[in-house]
Design a protein around this motif. Sequence first.
Motif, short mmCIF file in Angstrom:
data_model
loop_
_atom_site.label_atom_id
_atom_site.label_comp_id
_atom_site.label_asym_id
_atom_site.label_seq_id
_atom_site.Cartn_x
_atom_site.Cartn_y
_atom_site.Cartn_z
N ASN A 292 13.35 5.15 -3.72
CA ASN A 292 12.27 4.71 -2.83
C ASN A 292 12.69 4.84 -1.36
OD1 ASN A 292 10.87 4.09 -5.10
ND2 ASN A 292 10.88 1.88 -4.82
N LEU A 293 13.91 4.45 -1.07
CA LEU A 293 14.39 4.51 0.30
C LEU A 293 14.47 5.95 0.79
CD1 LEU A 293 15.30 2.77 2.62
CD2 LEU A 293 17.63 2.88 1.75
N ARG A 294 14.88 6.83 -0.10
CA ARG A 294 14.91 8.25 0.27
C ARG A 294 13.49 8.76 0.55
NH1 ARG A 294 19.02 9.91 -4.50
NH2 ARG A 294 20.97 9.52 -3.42
N PHE A 295 12.57 8.32 -0.28
CA PHE A 295 11.17 8.72 -0.08
C PHE A 295 10.66 8.25 1.27
CE2 PHE A 295 6.70 7.39 -0.29
CZ PHE A 295 6.08 8.63 -0.53
N PHE A 296 10.92 6.98 1.60
CA PHE A 296 10.47 6.44 2.89
C PHE A 296 11.14 7.20 4.04
CE2 PHE A 296 9.93 2.26 0.45
CZ PHE A 296 8.59 2.51 0.22
N HIS A 297 12.43 7.49 3.86
CA HIS A 297 13.15 8.22 4.90
C HIS A 297 12.53 9.60 5.13
CE1 HIS A 297 16.88 10.30 6.53
NE2 HIS A 297 16.65 9.32 7.38
N HIS A 298 12.15 10.23 4.04
CA HIS A 298 11.53 11.55 4.14
C HIS A 298 10.16 11.45 4.81
CE1 HIS A 298 10.43 15.66 3.06
NE2 HIS A 298 9.30 15.19 2.59
N GLN A 299 9.38 10.42 4.43
CA GLN A 299 8.04 10.26 5.00
C GLN A 299 8.09 9.94 6.49
OE1 GLN A 299 4.88 10.48 3.36
NE2 GLN A 299 6.18 11.55 1.90
#
Length: 699
Positions: free
Chosen positions: A320-327
Motif C-alpha cells: 500500500n505504501l509503495r502504491f501511495f508513493h507511486h501515486q
Amino acid sequence: MAAWFSFWLVLSGFSVTFLAGDKLHRLKSAAYDELYSDARHAYSLEKWNEAVDLFEKAIADYNHEKEVKIHCRSRCRDRFKASSSHDLISDFELDYYRYTIYSHKCSQQCREKYLGKRTKVSAAVKNDFESRKTYAYLQFAYYKVGRLVDAARAAYTCTEIQAQDKTMAENVHIYRKMPRVEEAGINSLEPTVHQENYFNAAKLYEQEQWHEAIQTFEEALKEYYIAYENCKTMCEEEREQNKILSRSGLFGVHVDVLKCRTRCPDKLRKVKGIYVRNYLARHFNYLQMAYYQVEKLWEAASCAASYLLFDPDDDTMIDNLRFFHHQLGHDGIKITARRDAICHFKETAIERKLLQMADVYMAEADFDDSDTWFHDGKDDEPEDVNIEDLMQDEENVYSLEKLWGLGPIKKESPVQNPQDVVKFDRYKGSRILMTEKDLNGTARVAVDGMATEEECKMLIKLAEKTAKLGDGYDGRNSGDKPFSFTEKETFSGVNILSATKAALNKRAPIEEVELYFNLSEKVRHFTEDYFQLETPLYFSYTHLVCRSSIVDPKSPDEEFHLSHPIHSDNCILNRDGQGTCPKRSPAYTWRDFSALLYLNGDFTGGEFLFANFDESIQAKLKPECGRVVAFSAGLENLHGVAGVREGRRCALALWFTLRKKHDEAQRHEAWNIFKMAKEQKRLEQLPVFTPEVATHVEL
C-alpha cells in the motif's frame, strides 16, 4: 417457575457472609475503602437499598480519587516545567532529584486539598475496584431493588474486565431477554472511551461513511494517547508508596515505575479480557483506507507509514505504501509517519529498551558503557526502525525507506532515459532488446550482451560439475524421484553456497565460481540502474539451473507444455479464486524484483513467457547466451517457462528484495568460503623454497 429459580441461583451466587455483630457506620466524607466495607456489610444483611447507595458512592469516590491524582500530578509537572525554564541549574541529576521531591510534596498537598488526608488502601481492596468486582456485588443489589436495567449494565460492566467470569456472562444473557432491559439496551457504566470510539468508527467504516469514520478514528487516537498518559501518571504512585531510600532500593523504585509504564500499552489493548494484537496500529490501517477513499493520498500514505512503525513486516501495508508513493510521484517526495505515531512509538520503544538494560546491565556491576544505544549511532547502517533511529529527533528518520527496512538512499541516476543505462562502462557491449512496450506490460525489460560466449560456457561447465537433480527444491522431492516441474523434463541446479563449497573442495575451478558471483552482481546492478530504484537491491536467492528434455520431440503425441507453470514470484496465483494473488506464506512475499541470465539457446522450446491471469500469453522471449530478462516480482508480471522439447536449457536465476533484513544469508557465507578457497589456491601456487645448505667441505 423452574427457569426463574435457576435465575435466582445464578444471581445470588455472589453473596458474601459477614459477622452479624459488625456495626454499620457511615461517614460524611468517607474514602472509597470505608464505603466499600460498609456496602458489603449492608449487602450481607440484605439491606439492598443501603447497599446500592454505598456501592455507588464507593465506586464514585474511587474514580474521583483517581481523577484527582492524575490532575494533581499533571498540574505539578507543568508547574515544575514552567519554573525550571528560567533556572540556571545545568546539573541533570540535580534537577531530576529536585523534580522528584517537588512532585511528591506538590501532589500530596494537591490531593489533600481535594480529598483530605487519607490512609493507605489495602492491595486487596484496590484489586476489587480495578477488576470491577464491585460491580458484581452492585448488579445483584440492583436486581433486588428492581432496577433491572441498571443491574444488566452493572453485570455487563463487570464482564468487560472479567470476561472469564461465566456466571456473570450468564447473568448478562438472562438480563438481555427481560422486556425492560431489551428495550433500554445494555451499555457499560464505565466505558473505555478510546475503545468505544474505535468500535463506533469501525461501524462507520463498514457503512462506507468515510468522513465520519475518519473523524471518529481520529478522536479514538486522541483518547488513546490521553489514556496512555493517564496510565503513566498513575505509575508514579508506585514511587510514592516505596519508602526505601538506599541505593539499591531507590533504583528499584524507579525500575518499578518503568515496569508499570511498559505495561500501559497492554492495558489499553485489552478488550473484554482479550489482548488485541496491533490494537493501536489498527487505527492507522482503517485510516489509511478511509483517507484514500476521500482522495486524501498524503494523509493515507502517512497513516500507512505509521502502521509500519508498529508492524514493519506487514507485506500488504508495504505494498500500500509503495502504491501511495507511486501515486504521489517520485520527484524527491518523502513519506513520513505521523508525528503523534512517531512520538508514541519512540517513547514506548525507549521504555522497553531502558527496562531491558536495567534488568541486564544493572543486575551486576558489569555495565558496558560502550553499548551503541547510548550513542547517536550515526555511523551504523540502519535496519528497519532500530533503536539508534529512536534516539534521533528528526521526524524524517521515519521515512518510507526506514519503514520498509530498506538500505540507504542511492545517488540520483545520471541518466534520464533508462535505456541509456547500457552506455555505462560496466555494461559495455550490452544493448536493450525489448522494453515494456515491446513485452506488453510494465516494469519489465530484456537486454542482450550481459555475458560473453566464453562466460556462458564456463557457467554451464560449473553446472555440469556441481548441479544436482532437484537441487534447491529438495523439500519437494517425492521418494527417490528428483524434483521437476513437469514429467517431461529433468531439473538440476546449484546454489551459490554449494558451488563455493565445491571450489573449496577442488571439485570445481575457482574461476567459474568467481564468475558466478560476478555475473549475478552485474545483473543485480543492471536491475537497480534500469528501473532507477531509490534504494539498493539485495539478493534473496541465487540459483544456477538447467532443464533437460526427456521426451522424443518427434513423437506425434508431443504437444506444448509448461516447463514452469504461470506464477508470480511474491504471491500465490489464484489462491483465493480466479484473478487473485494473495501475498502470504508460503509465497516469498519479500521478493521485489527478479531476473534471469540465459546461458545458451541451442535447444528447442524453453521460451520465457509473460502471461495473464488466465494463462494467455502476453509476450515470449527466446533465450540466448548473455540475454537477460528483468522484471518486478508482483502479480503485474505473471510468468512461466515453455517446455523444453529437445536439448538442455541453462540459466542463472536471480531474485531480489528491497528489504535488507531478507538479504541472502548463504551468499555472505559463500563469499567467506570463496575468499578461503582463493587464498588456498594462492598459497598452493607459491614456488617451493629450497634452502641452500652448505656442504661439509665448505664448513
